[in-house]
Design a protein around this motif. Structure first.
Motif, mmCIF file in Angstrom:
data_model
loop_
_atom_site.group_PDB
_atom_site.id
_atom_site.type_symbol
_atom_site.label_atom_id
_atom_site.label_comp_id
_atom_site.label_asym_id
_atom_site.label_seq_id
_atom_site.Cartn_x
_atom_site.Cartn_y
_atom_site.Cartn_z
ATOM 1 N N GLY A 28 31.729 11.936 17.132
ATOM 2 C CA GLY A 28 31.793 10.636 16.312
ATOM 3 C C GLY A 28 31.558 10.706 15.015
ATOM 4 O O GLY A 28 32.196 10.196 14.147
ATOM 5 N N ALA A 29 30.592 11.805 14.649
ATOM 6 C CA ALA A 29 30.327 11.724 13.114
ATOM 7 C C ALA A 29 31.180 13.006 12.544
ATOM 8 O O ALA A 29 31.781 12.473 11.478
ATOM 9 C CB ALA A 29 28.837 12.424 13.044
ATOM 10 N N GLY A 90 39.281 10.275 2.806
ATOM 11 C CA GLY A 90 38.728 9.798 3.760
ATOM 12 C C GLY A 90 38.980 8.391 4.438
ATOM 13 O O GLY A 90 39.686 7.901 3.510
ATOM 14 N N ALA A 91 38.407 8.057 5.672
ATOM 15 C CA ALA A 91 38.705 6.534 6.051
ATOM 16 C C ALA A 91 38.202 5.806 5.062
ATOM 17 O O ALA A 91 38.590 4.639 4.672
ATOM 18 C CB ALA A 91 38.336 6.492 7.442
ATOM 19 N N THR A 92 36.898 5.869 4.866
ATOM 20 C CA THR A 92 36.059 5.083 3.699
ATOM 21 C C THR A 92 37.017 4.651 2.414
ATOM 22 O O THR A 92 37.298 3.480 2.062
ATOM 23 C CB THR A 92 34.762 5.798 3.434
ATOM 24 O OG1 THR A 92 34.130 5.848 4.490
ATOM 25 C CG2 THR A 92 34.067 4.664 2.639
ATOM 26 N N HIS A 120 32.214 -0.462 11.772
ATOM 27 C CA HIS A 120 31.414 0.565 11.048
ATOM 28 C C HIS A 120 31.462 -0.175 9.617
ATOM 29 O O HIS A 120 32.270 -0.898 9.188
ATOM 30 C CB HIS A 120 32.440 1.747 10.939
ATOM 31 C CG HIS A 120 31.701 2.903 10.284
ATOM 32 N ND1 HIS A 120 31.677 3.010 8.863
ATOM 33 C CD2 HIS A 120 31.115 4.047 10.818
ATOM 34 C CE1 HIS A 120 31.012 4.317 8.496
ATOM 35 N NE2 HIS A 120 30.762 4.725 9.764
ATOM 36 N N SER A 122 32.073 1.088 6.885
ATOM 37 C CA SER A 122 33.304 1.293 5.893
ATOM 38 C C SER A 122 34.300 0.227 6.296
ATOM 39 O O SER A 122 35.272 0.379 5.435
ATOM 40 C CB SER A 122 33.848 2.672 6.232
ATOM 41 O OG SER A 122 32.781 3.642 5.838
ATOM 42 N N VAL A 170 38.784 1.760 17.549
ATOM 43 C CA VAL A 170 37.977 2.075 18.643
ATOM 44 C C VAL A 170 36.338 2.218 17.987
ATOM 45 O O VAL A 170 36.479 2.656 16.999
ATOM 46 C CB VAL A 170 38.129 3.689 19.098
ATOM 47 C CG1 VAL A 170 37.078 4.279 20.034
ATOM 48 C CG2 VAL A 170 39.310 3.634 19.760
ATOM 49 N N ALA A 199 39.700 5.362 12.391
ATOM 50 C CA ALA A 199 38.866 6.735 12.547
ATOM 51 C C ALA A 199 38.471 7.043 13.707
ATOM 52 O O ALA A 199 38.244 8.532 13.755
ATOM 53 C CB ALA A 199 37.608 6.568 11.543
ATOM 54 N N GLN A 200 38.176 6.227 14.788
ATOM 55 C CA GLN A 200 37.512 7.067 15.974
ATOM 56 C C GLN A 200 38.798 7.006 17.114
ATOM 57 O O GLN A 200 38.564 7.179 18.350
ATOM 58 C CB GLN A 200 36.454 6.099 16.589
ATOM 59 C CG GLN A 200 35.140 6.022 15.775
ATOM 60 C CD GLN A 200 34.417 7.392 15.799
ATOM 61 O OE1 GLN A 200 34.689 8.245 16.541
ATOM 62 N NE2 GLN A 200 33.396 7.659 14.699
ATOM 63 N N THR A 220 40.428 9.547 9.330
ATOM 64 C CA THR A 220 39.783 10.318 8.504
ATOM 65 C C THR A 220 40.022 11.810 9.075
ATOM 66 O O THR A 220 40.143 11.892 10.567
ATOM 67 C CB THR A 220 38.234 10.098 8.335
ATOM 68 O OG1 THR A 220 37.716 10.680 7.108
ATOM 69 C CG2 THR A 220 37.608 10.496 9.746
ATOM 70 N N HIS A 222 38.195 14.771 9.079
ATOM 71 C CA HIS A 222 37.313 15.461 9.628
ATOM 72 C C HIS A 222 36.909 15.246 10.811
ATOM 73 O O HIS A 222 36.227 15.877 11.579
ATOM 74 C CB HIS A 222 36.228 15.619 8.561
ATOM 75 C CG HIS A 222 35.284 14.149 8.581
ATOM 76 N ND1 HIS A 222 34.264 13.954 9.345
ATOM 77 C CD2 HIS A 222 35.407 13.219 7.720
ATOM 78 C CE1 HIS A 222 33.910 12.791 9.190
ATOM 79 N NE2 HIS A 222 34.726 12.354 8.255
ATOM 80 N N LYS A 223 37.088 13.927 11.506
ATOM 81 C CA LYS A 223 36.907 13.858 12.822
ATOM 82 C C LYS A 223 37.974 14.265 13.701
ATOM 83 O O LYS A 223 37.671 14.198 14.994
ATOM 84 C CB LYS A 223 36.677 12.149 13.063
ATOM 85 C CG LYS A 223 35.512 11.602 12.461
ATOM 86 C CD LYS A 223 35.227 10.148 12.488
ATOM 87 C CE LYS A 223 34.696 9.361 11.416
ATOM 88 N NZ LYS A 223 33.179 9.633 11.591
ATOM 89 N N ARG A 355 23.702 12.058 17.909
ATOM 90 C CA ARG A 355 23.487 11.169 16.861
ATOM 91 C C ARG A 355 22.139 10.214 17.361
ATOM 92 O O ARG A 355 22.467 9.560 18.604
ATOM 93 C CB ARG A 355 24.545 10.765 16.174
ATOM 94 C CG ARG A 355 24.007 9.839 15.038
ATOM 95 C CD ARG A 355 25.048 9.478 14.011
ATOM 96 N NE ARG A 355 24.530 8.874 13.001
ATOM 97 C CZ ARG A 355 25.116 7.970 12.086
ATOM 98 N NH1 ARG A 355 26.468 7.996 12.135
ATOM 99 N NH2 ARG A 355 24.728 7.110 11.156
HETATM 100 N N1 7TS Z 1 35.342 3.881 10.448
HETATM 101 C C1 7TS Z 1 34.773 4.339 11.643
HETATM 102 C C2 7TS Z 1 35.306 3.449 12.911
HETATM 103 C C3 7TS Z 1 34.097 5.396 11.658
HETATM 104 O O1 7TS Z 1 33.346 5.788 12.985
HETATM 105 C C4 7TS Z 1 33.804 6.073 10.564
HETATM 106 C C5 7TS Z 1 32.784 7.371 10.351
HETATM 107 C C6 7TS Z 1 34.434 5.443 9.315
HETATM 108 C C7 7TS Z 1 35.037 4.529 9.332
HETATM 109 C C8 7TS Z 1 34.107 6.347 7.945
HETATM 110 O O2 7TS Z 1 34.851 7.581 7.900
HETATM 111 P P1 7TS Z 1 34.474 8.444 6.855
HETATM 112 O O3 7TS Z 1 35.193 9.995 7.174
HETATM 113 O O4 7TS Z 1 35.208 7.890 5.419
HETATM 114 O O5 7TS Z 1 32.970 8.760 6.687
HETATM 115 N N2 7TS Z 1 31.650 7.160 11.293
HETATM 116 C C9 7TS Z 1 30.620 7.914 11.608
HETATM 117 C C10 7TS Z 1 29.807 8.180 12.705
HETATM 118 O O6 7TS Z 1 30.033 6.969 13.619
HETATM 119 N N3 7TS Z 1 28.795 8.821 12.507
HETATM 120 O O7 7TS Z 1 29.047 9.449 11.327
HETATM 121 C C11 7TS Z 1 30.187 8.772 10.604
#
Ligand code: 7TS
Length: 407
Positions: A28-29, A90-92, A120, A122, A170, A199-200, A220, A222-223, A355
């Protein structure tokens, strides 16, 4: 699925952690990266290095081709059009760009933005910021007893002032799938903009933006096996055309004059400066890798392991699972009277990466009445044997702290 063959593609799985075989359950991270992705990036960095969209020489054209091929592959992956895919870091970044580029100029005082405590940070914070800047109001969907977004409760939050719905596909803590398709259907009838944080979802489920009929959707790389530093902002083309860029600079312009400038059409007006070239090429390789196996198979594998892990966890006294019935491979739980950070140190000493914390979802921690939780998140390369080790580590952790013996 041929798990061993898949595992052979991930060099890091041959590493040990604290003298034990590495068991990676923190997908998830971020996810681990297969050779195919590392090689795709290396090809760009060793043989095809040039900036994109600007050189007239062969190497630059080849780099541009690789980069734009990546966009086409990602578009196909979610059934979007090529012009509807913006590469971000990234998603953020994507979620912030939508809030600032679309929300800020389209919302006014009194308008309502529907969101939830399942978000989240973000997904939530960009809209909290836009609400402050515009005077719009944040409205939350009451979560049901299980902690889910339901259509019934969504309708309770909906008013004739609703202008935006910003929710996850999700949840990163609960692993629940929100009824996104039904919500988008209701919203499209009322001209409400839907902004989906996938992102998930994208790493684990087949996404079809045309079927969902959402206005915006972000994820994103990297996941989902790709490198860090690349993400995707999908928007319906008409929405992207209406949305303002938030980054200004090289390559996003049409004509620059001292008083005023004009910008390219989407998606290029959103990609100011040198874009994430190697990252996008890596993401293409990741999408090819996932599609080669098949998203349905990946999801089925994760669910099988989840089911097994849950049944084993439930045999241990004092375990509270917060999302027993989730539709994805995320398991959030705690062990009675033991802080998740303490438990996480025992997992670590057994080579198991999970985590512990608030998972960037403090609103949900408050809803769960927990300071933090443990989260194991499963992906395509995990095995039943790894789950067995995870369960053993859970028992060891419980016994260690219950006995008050620390070592
Ligand atoms: N949205 C969701 C649902 C996420 O799980 C995450 C990252 C993001 C947005 C942001 O993604 P990023 O790639 O821009 O950082 N989630 C997590 C997590 O659950 N543990 O570490 C990062």
């Amino acid at each position: 699925m041929q798990i061993q063959k898949i595992r052979d593609d991930f060099p890091i799985l041959k590493e040990s952690m604290n003298g034990k075989p590495l068991i990676y359950l923190d997908n998830g991270a971020t996810s681990l990266k297969p050779l195919q992705v590392l090689e795709a990036e290396a090809v760009y960095n060793t043989k095809k290095t040039a900036n994109v969209h600007r050189g007239v020489y062969k190497l630059s054209n080849e780099a541009t081709e690789l980069y734009e091929e990546a966009r086409a592959t990602v578009a196909k992956f979610i059934n979007a059009d090529y012009k509807e895919i913006v590469f971000t870091k990234g998603a953020t970044e994507a979620l912030n760009m939508i809030a600032m580029g679309y929300g800020l100029s389209n919302l006014k005082k009194g308008d309502e933005i529907i969101t939830s405590e399942l978000e989240h940070h973000s997904s939530f914070l960009p809209w909290q910021n836009v609400a402050k800047l515009t005077g719009a109001k944040l409205v939350k969907i009451p979560l049901n007893d299980e902690g889910r977004i339901t259509i019934e409760n969504f309708k309770k939050a909906l008013t004739d002032k609703t202008k935006v719905v910003a929710i996850n596909y999700v949840s990163n803590v609960m692993g629940y799938m929100a009824p996104v398709k039904e919500i988008c259907e209701i919203c499209s009838e009322r001209n409400i903009i839907t902004n989906i944080d996938a992102a998930q979802a994208a790493p684990h489920l087949k996404i079809d933006v045309r079927e969902l009929n959402c206005d915006f959707l972000s994820f994103t790389g990297h996941k989902m096996l790709a490198p860090t530093g690349v993400g995707v902002l999908y928007g319906k083309f008409k929405n992207l055309q209406q949305m303002n860029p938030v980054n200004f600079g090289g390559e996003m312009i049409d004509l620059v004059e001292f008083e005023n400038s004009t910008y390219k059409d989407a998606p290029f007006k959103f990609e100011a400066g040198t874009p994430v070239i190697a990252g996008a090429i890596g993401l293409k390789a990741a999408v090819d890798y996932l599609e080669n196996i098949g998203m349905e198979k990946i999801h089925a594998h994760e669910m099988e392991l989840r089911k097994y892990a849950i049944s084993e966890l439930l045999k241990i006294e004092g375990i509270k699972i917060f999302n027993e019935n989730a539709e994805t491979g995320i398991i959030s739980f705690n062990v009675a009277n033991i802080h998740p950070h303490d438990m996480a140190t025992v997992y670590d000493s057994e080579g198991v990466c999970v985590r512990a914390g608030h998972h960037c979802a403090q609103l949900l921690m408050k809803w769960l009445k927990q300071p933090a939780t443990l989260r194991a998140s499963i992906y395509l390369y995990n095995t039943k044997e790894e789950i067995d080790t995870f369960i053993k580590a859970t028992i060891t952790g419980k016994e260690t702290f219950e006995d008050g013996i620390f070592f």
